[in-house]
Design an enzyme around this catalytic site. Structure first.
Site, PDB file in Angstrom:
ATOM      1  N   TYR A  78      99.175  68.562  35.695  1.00 23.47           N
ATOM      2  CA  TYR A  78      99.712  69.787  35.094  1.00 23.47           C
ATOM      3  C   TYR A  78      99.593  70.895  36.143  1.00 23.47           C
ATOM      4  O   TYR A  78      98.940  71.919  35.942  1.00 23.47           O
ATOM      5  CB  TYR A  78      98.992  70.143  33.788  1.00 23.47           C
ATOM      6  N   LEU A  79     100.239  70.624  37.259  1.00 25.91           N
ATOM      7  CA  LEU A  79      99.983  71.380  38.488  1.00 25.91           C
ATOM      8  C   LEU A  79     100.484  72.820  38.413  1.00 25.91           C
ATOM      9  O   LEU A  79     101.482  73.113  37.764  1.00 25.91           O
ATOM     10  CB  LEU A  79     100.649  70.663  39.670  1.00 25.91           C
ATOM     11  N   HIS A  80      99.765  73.685  39.109  1.00 24.14           N
ATOM     12  CA  HIS A  80     100.134  75.098  39.221  1.00 24.14           C
ATOM     13  C   HIS A  80      99.890  75.531  40.673  1.00 24.14           C
ATOM     14  O   HIS A  80      99.516  74.711  41.521  1.00 24.14           O
ATOM     15  CB  HIS A  80      99.343  75.934  38.211  1.00 24.14           C
ATOM     16  N   HIS A 135      96.705  74.363  42.559  1.00 19.20           N
ATOM     17  CA  HIS A 135      96.765  73.005  43.119  1.00 19.20           C
ATOM     18  C   HIS A 135      97.643  72.995  44.382  1.00 19.20           C
ATOM     19  O   HIS A 135      97.336  72.316  45.359  1.00 19.20           O
ATOM     20  CB  HIS A 135      97.373  72.025  42.113  1.00 19.20           C
ATOM     21  N   GLY A 186      89.036  73.527  44.920  1.00 20.46           N
ATOM     22  CA  GLY A 186      89.247  74.953  44.685  1.00 20.46           C
ATOM     23  C   GLY A 186      87.935  75.668  44.447  1.00 20.46           C
ATOM     24  O   GLY A 186      87.042  75.151  43.782  1.00 20.46           O
ATOM     25  N   LYS A 190      87.744  78.041  42.552  1.00 20.82           N
ATOM     26  CA  LYS A 190      87.747  78.406  41.130  1.00 20.82           C
ATOM     27  C   LYS A 190      86.683  77.633  40.377  1.00 20.82           C
ATOM     28  O   LYS A 190      85.999  78.159  39.519  1.00 20.82           O
ATOM     29  CB  LYS A 190      89.117  78.131  40.507  1.00 20.82           C
ATOM     30  N   GLN A 192      81.435  72.996  40.802  1.00 21.33           N
ATOM     31  CA  GLN A 192      81.950  71.668  41.157  1.00 21.33           C
ATOM     32  C   GLN A 192      82.023  71.507  42.678  1.00 21.33           C
ATOM     33  O   GLN A 192      81.567  70.491  43.232  1.00 21.33           O
ATOM     34  CB  GLN A 192      83.336  71.504  40.534  1.00 21.33           C
TER      35      GLN A 192
END
Ligand code: AMP
Length: 289
Positions: free
Chosen positions: A32-34, A37, A147, A149, A153
């Site tokens: 569900y790339l944006h 990504h 990322g 973001k 992680q």
């Protein structure tokens, strides 16, 4: 762009690229790339010769009452975006391909995976670090891109690669945002028109906390409390956490200095949103990153 659905296929394509003298980049995603990504893809294309993007909605990183079933998916659209972005291989494994048997082996970072998002999602990071270590072993990239973001992680993966001597460099890419500051996320699609304007409070709380640091405040507890108040007072937003932590230990700090992360998480309707800012404090100076 080639599409590989099996581990054997992606390994073969990587082997061929390596024999041609190419360096390998990996960009793990859940699809569900944006634009966030696509920034990773761009960085990977700049940093390596042959880029594998994986799309795998990883069931083991979702808790029992989380959104695995409803996680947004649109592989046809993702394929077009990757093709246009110059991806070399899309690795698109099924759950059965990645988990042919229940796992007897997992990768878990004691402590670091239990704070911040790990406190409200206790099994989440075990799922993430296990699947990322599998993807690193499958594709054996020179560099893998993550990322900022998802700040916790990225730090966990860096530490995992260090602890386990995995020979891939982990590259962190800055957060891509909407015009009003909201960090781009596949989960933003859950926000209703009514909720959407309120979701910017995460970014605003982080920016205000950064401003407070620039004014010379160095108390972690008071800055964390300022962020908590800001988020808790926003209509339609339910605070999960707001913390100021060391980037080494991910533990909350009182006296702030050195590399720190301001990290926030909140529920806005069905969406659980996270954001963070990474800063280094040297005396009176507040340095980005
Ligand atoms: P996801 O598909 O959400 O698991 O994310 C896949 C990768 O894209 C992770 O390394 C994320 O940190 C990264 N990513 C997601 N959103 C953004 C963003 N807004 N800016 C930069 N990277 C992002």
């Amino acid at each position: 762009m080639r599409i590989a659905q099996s581990i054997a296929q992606v390994r073969q394509l990587v082997r061929e690229a390596r024999s041609a003298g190419k360096s390998i980049g990996l960009v793990p995603t859940m699809g569900y790339l944006h634009d966030g990504h696509l920034a990773l893809l761009k960085a990977a294309k700049t940093g390596t010769d042959f880029v594998v993007v994986s799309i795998f909605v990883n069931p083991t990183q979702f808790g029992p009452n989380e959104d695995f079933e409803n996680y947004p998916r649109d592989v046809a659209r993702d394929e077009t975006l990757l093709q246009d972005g110059g991806c070399d291989v899309l690795f698109l494994p099924s759950v059965e391909e990645m988990y042919p048997k229940p796992l007897a082996t997992t990768v878990e970072l004691a402590g670091l995976g239990q704070t911040l998002c790990g406190a409200s999602r206790p099994t989440h990071f075990r799922g993430v670090t296990t699947v990322v270590s599998k993807l690193l072993h499958i594709t054996m990239p020179d560099k893998a891109y993550f990322g900022q973001k998802d700040g916790q992680q990225a730090l966990l993966i860096q530490r995992m690669v260090f602890d386990l001597n995995i020979p891939s460099e982990i590259v962190t890419v800055p957060t891509v945002r909407e015009a009003d500051g909201l960090a781009k996320s596949s989960r933003n699609v859950y926000l209703t028109d009514e909720e959407r304007p309120h979701a910017t409070v995460l970014y605003k709380a982080l920016q205000e906390a950064k401003q407070t640091l620039m004014e010379g405040v160095r108390s972690g507890t008071s800055i964390a409390e300022e962020m908590r108040q800001r988020i808790a007072n926003e209509p339609m937003v339910v605070l999960d956490y707001a913390e100021v932590v060391s980037r080494d230990t991910l533990e909350p700090l009182e006296k702030l200095e050195g590399p720190i992360m301001l990290a926030v998480a909140a529920f806005v309707g069905k969406a659980r949103l996270i954001d963070n800012v990474q800063l280094t404090l040297v005396g009176d100076d507040v340095i980005e990153g």
